[in-house]
Design an enzyme around this catalytic site. Structure first.
Site, short mmCIF file in Angstrom:
data_model
loop_
_atom_site.label_atom_id
_atom_site.label_comp_id
_atom_site.label_asym_id
_atom_site.label_seq_id
_atom_site.Cartn_x
_atom_site.Cartn_y
_atom_site.Cartn_z
N ASP A 55 50.24 48.73 32.49
CA ASP A 55 49.56 49.10 33.74
C ASP A 55 49.76 50.59 33.97
O ASP A 55 50.74 51.17 33.50
CB ASP A 55 50.14 48.32 34.93
CG ASP A 55 49.17 48.24 36.10
OD1 ASP A 55 48.63 47.15 36.35
OD2 ASP A 55 48.94 49.29 36.76
N SER A 70 33.62 39.11 36.89
CA SER A 70 33.66 38.76 38.32
C SER A 70 32.35 38.12 38.76
O SER A 70 31.28 38.40 38.20
CB SER A 70 33.89 40.04 39.12
OG SER A 70 33.59 39.84 40.48
N ALA A 71 32.44 37.33 39.82
CA ALA A 71 31.24 36.77 40.44
C ALA A 71 30.36 37.87 41.01
O ALA A 71 29.18 37.64 41.29
CB ALA A 71 31.63 35.79 41.54
N GLN A 107 29.94 34.41 56.96
CA GLN A 107 29.89 34.61 55.52
C GLN A 107 30.74 33.53 54.83
O GLN A 107 31.79 33.15 55.34
CB GLN A 107 30.47 35.97 55.08
CG GLN A 107 30.12 37.18 55.88
CD GLN A 107 31.15 37.42 56.96
OE1 GLN A 107 31.15 36.75 57.99
NE2 GLN A 107 32.04 38.38 56.77
N THR A 108 30.27 33.06 53.69
CA THR A 108 31.01 32.01 52.98
C THR A 108 31.43 32.50 51.60
O THR A 108 30.75 33.32 50.98
CB THR A 108 30.16 30.74 52.81
OG1 THR A 108 28.92 31.12 52.19
CG2 THR A 108 29.88 30.06 54.13
N ASP A 162 47.72 54.96 31.32
CA ASP A 162 46.35 54.93 31.83
C ASP A 162 45.41 54.50 30.70
O ASP A 162 45.20 55.22 29.73
CB ASP A 162 45.97 56.33 32.34
CG ASP A 162 44.57 56.36 32.91
OD1 ASP A 162 43.81 55.38 32.71
OD2 ASP A 162 44.23 57.37 33.55
N TYR A 194 30.87 48.05 41.19
CA TYR A 194 31.82 47.09 40.59
C TYR A 194 31.12 46.00 39.76
O TYR A 194 31.51 45.71 38.62
CB TYR A 194 32.63 46.47 41.73
CG TYR A 194 33.65 45.44 41.32
CD1 TYR A 194 34.83 45.82 40.68
CD2 TYR A 194 33.46 44.09 41.61
CE1 TYR A 194 35.77 44.88 40.34
CE2 TYR A 194 34.41 43.14 41.26
CZ TYR A 194 35.57 43.53 40.63
OH TYR A 194 36.50 42.59 40.28
P1 NAD Z 1 44.88 44.20 40.89
O1 NAD Z 1 44.33 45.44 41.51
O2 NAD Z 1 46.03 43.53 41.56
O3 NAD Z 1 45.28 44.48 39.37
C1 NAD Z 1 44.59 45.37 38.54
C2 NAD Z 1 45.61 46.29 37.88
O4 NAD Z 1 44.92 47.16 36.96
C3 NAD Z 1 46.33 47.20 38.89
O5 NAD Z 1 47.71 46.97 38.85
C4 NAD Z 1 45.97 48.60 38.44
O6 NAD Z 1 47.03 49.54 38.57
C5 NAD Z 1 45.60 48.38 36.98
N1 NAD Z 1 44.76 49.47 36.49
C6 NAD Z 1 43.68 50.02 37.09
N2 NAD Z 1 43.21 51.04 36.35
C7 NAD Z 1 44.00 51.11 35.25
C8 NAD Z 1 44.02 51.97 34.13
N3 NAD Z 1 43.12 52.96 33.99
N4 NAD Z 1 44.97 51.80 33.19
C9 NAD Z 1 45.91 50.81 33.34
N5 NAD Z 1 45.93 49.97 34.38
C10 NAD Z 1 44.99 50.12 35.33
O7 NAD Z 1 43.64 43.21 40.74
P2 NAD Z 1 43.61 41.67 40.37
O8 NAD Z 1 43.15 40.95 41.57
O9 NAD Z 1 44.88 41.25 39.72
O10 NAD Z 1 42.41 41.67 39.32
C11 NAD Z 1 42.62 41.57 37.90
C12 NAD Z 1 41.27 41.53 37.21
O11 NAD Z 1 40.51 40.42 37.69
C13 NAD Z 1 40.39 42.76 37.44
O12 NAD Z 1 39.69 43.05 36.26
C14 NAD Z 1 39.44 42.31 38.51
O13 NAD Z 1 38.23 43.04 38.48
C15 NAD Z 1 39.23 40.85 38.16
N6 NAD Z 1 38.80 40.03 39.30
C16 NAD Z 1 39.66 39.77 40.32
C17 NAD Z 1 39.24 39.00 41.38
C18 NAD Z 1 40.16 38.66 42.54
O14 NAD Z 1 39.75 37.92 43.43
N7 NAD Z 1 41.38 39.15 42.59
C19 NAD Z 1 37.93 38.48 41.42
C20 NAD Z 1 37.07 38.80 40.37
C21 NAD Z 1 37.53 39.55 39.30
#
Ligand code: NAD
Length: 355
Positions: A55, A139-140, A241-242, A75, A170
């Site tokens: 991360d 994602s949805a 909203q749902t 990164d 997004y």
């Molecule tokens: P989160 O923000 O808690 O975790 C994402 C992590 O990615 C963060 O810790 C962030 O620091 C890290 N990150 C971002 N840019 C980075 C980079 N350049 N290099 C390294 N690390 C990086 O989010 P989450 O809820 O755990 O989501 C995880 C995945 O699931 C994501 O891809 C998100 O788009 C997808 N997602 C989540 C949801 C939800 O409801 N939480 C819904 C749809 C999709």
């Protein structure tokens, strides 16, 4: 990819996959975050001994740290870091992305779109490193938004992503990254797997600070109102909203099953609950868990996203004979208890995992 969808429905999970040893290297990106952090813990609990968590956040800010897991702070929008991240990996789970709730993704579209750099470099690096399986968290929000204008939505089926009209920023990034995964499978033969998550919630997730999603935000507001005695709550939008909300334990289990089902090769699949909840209902459930009743006001100018969104689970049922089943009330009860503890700890001046 339709021909692949129709093939056998044989699948295992990582722990029973005959081609995966317990000391094979599993790499999870975004592991300082909510879902990937729980995924690392899940594999650890399943007996996997060679886990690498990556991360960009500094280690003290990770939501979970699992003993014995190699942690890299890098990164992943930079190619050289992706090459390092996947070195020696058998399986890669790419969950790193710049994301948050509606408040974040409607405001920071550039940040969201730049996540395409992560998946681009991760795919190429994983391909060159010869990884066996690659998972992408879509994602949805990749679905056509024109199908989501009514709170009484028809649940979204996998085919509803096209014709494409994804959530700006997004959603388009997710759709494009899905396609890149599909082409790495079609053209280069790397096994990729793609799940479209519908809202995920649970303990060890963001609950304050601007990136949190509705279940955590509303739970925090209820806890805070109870604590301060100011028995009121402001709700984003008109409350009608749902959405459906998937509990974190269902999410990590689903990721594992999807990743080890060859019939789902390069085939996006819904991973979400099909229990549709309005925001007003969410508030009522959080109130009843907290044993409090609040006066509601509605902020019609706040970000609220599409009017309604639900997950059609026909396909996942057919392919895996399974779907996320934790009831929202049960999941929110556990989440409420966790957020309440964070709230109390922070108030007492203790360091909390998330703020
Ligand atoms: P989160 O923000 O808690 O975790 C994402 C992590 O990615 C963060 O810790 C962030 O620091 C890290 N990150 C971002 N840019 C980075 C980079 N350049 N290099 C390294 N690390 C990086 O989010 P989450 O809820 O755990 O989501 C995880 C995945 O699931 C994501 O891809 C998100 O788009 C997808 N997602 C989540 C949801 C939800 O409801 N939480 C819904 C749809 C999709």
């Amino acid at each position: 990819m339709t021909n692949m969808m129709e093939s056998t429905h044989k699948f295992s999970i990582a722990a029973t996959d005959p081609n995966l040893e317990k000391d094979d290297l599993i790499v999870v990106t975004g592991a300082g975050g909510f879902i990937a952090g729980s995924l690392v813990r899940y594999f650890h609990d399943q007996g996997f001994t060679n886990l690498r968590a990556v991360d960009k956040k500094p280690l003290p800010e990770w939501y979970q740290r699992v003993p014995g897991v190699e942690c890299l702070c890098m990164d992943l929008s930079q190619e050289k870091n992706c090459i390092r991240a996947v070195e020696g990996a058998t399986e890669v789970y790419n969950l790193a992305a710049d994301m948050g709730g509606m408040g974040f993704i409607e405001r920071f579209r550039v940040e969201c779109m730049r996540s395409i750099l992560i998946n681009t470099h991760m795919l190429e690096s994983a391909y060159r490193a010869g990884v066996q399986r690659y998972f992408f968290s879509s994602s949805a929000c990749a679905y056509n938004t024109q199908l989501q204008q009514d709170p009484n939505v028809r649940a979204l089926r996998e085919g509803d992503a096209y014709p494409a009209f994804a959530e700006r920023g997004y959603g388009w990034e997710k759709l494009m990254s899905e396609m890149m995964c599909q082409e790495y499978t079609a053209e280069r033969g790397m096994k990729t797997f793609i799940a479209r998550f519908h809202n995920v919630y649970g303990p060890n997730g963001t609950w304050d600070g601007g990136r949190e999603k509705a279940p955590a935000a509303i739970t925090r507001k209820v806890i805070s109102a109870k604590d301060t005695g100011k028995l009121e709550i402001t709700i984003w939008g008109d409350g009608h909203q749902t959405r459906s909300y998937m509990y974190i334990e269902d999410c990590v289990k689903g990721i594992d099953m999807i990743m080890h089902c060859d019939a789902l090769l390069a085939t996006p699949i819904n991973l979400g609950s099909s229990e549709l909840i309005s925001v007003n209902e969410l508030v009522s459930i959080a109130e009843s868990i907290g044993g409090v009743k609040l006066e509601r006001s509605y902020d019609l100018n706040a970000p609220r996203g599409v009017a309604g969104r639900n997950s059609d689970n026909t396909f996942i049922q057919k392919m895996l004979g399974w779907e996320p089943k934790t009831s929202f009330r049960d999941g929110l009860t556990k989440t409420y208890a966790w957020i309440e503890q964070q709230y109390v700890d922070r108030k007492a001046g203790k360091r909390v995992v998330i703020d």
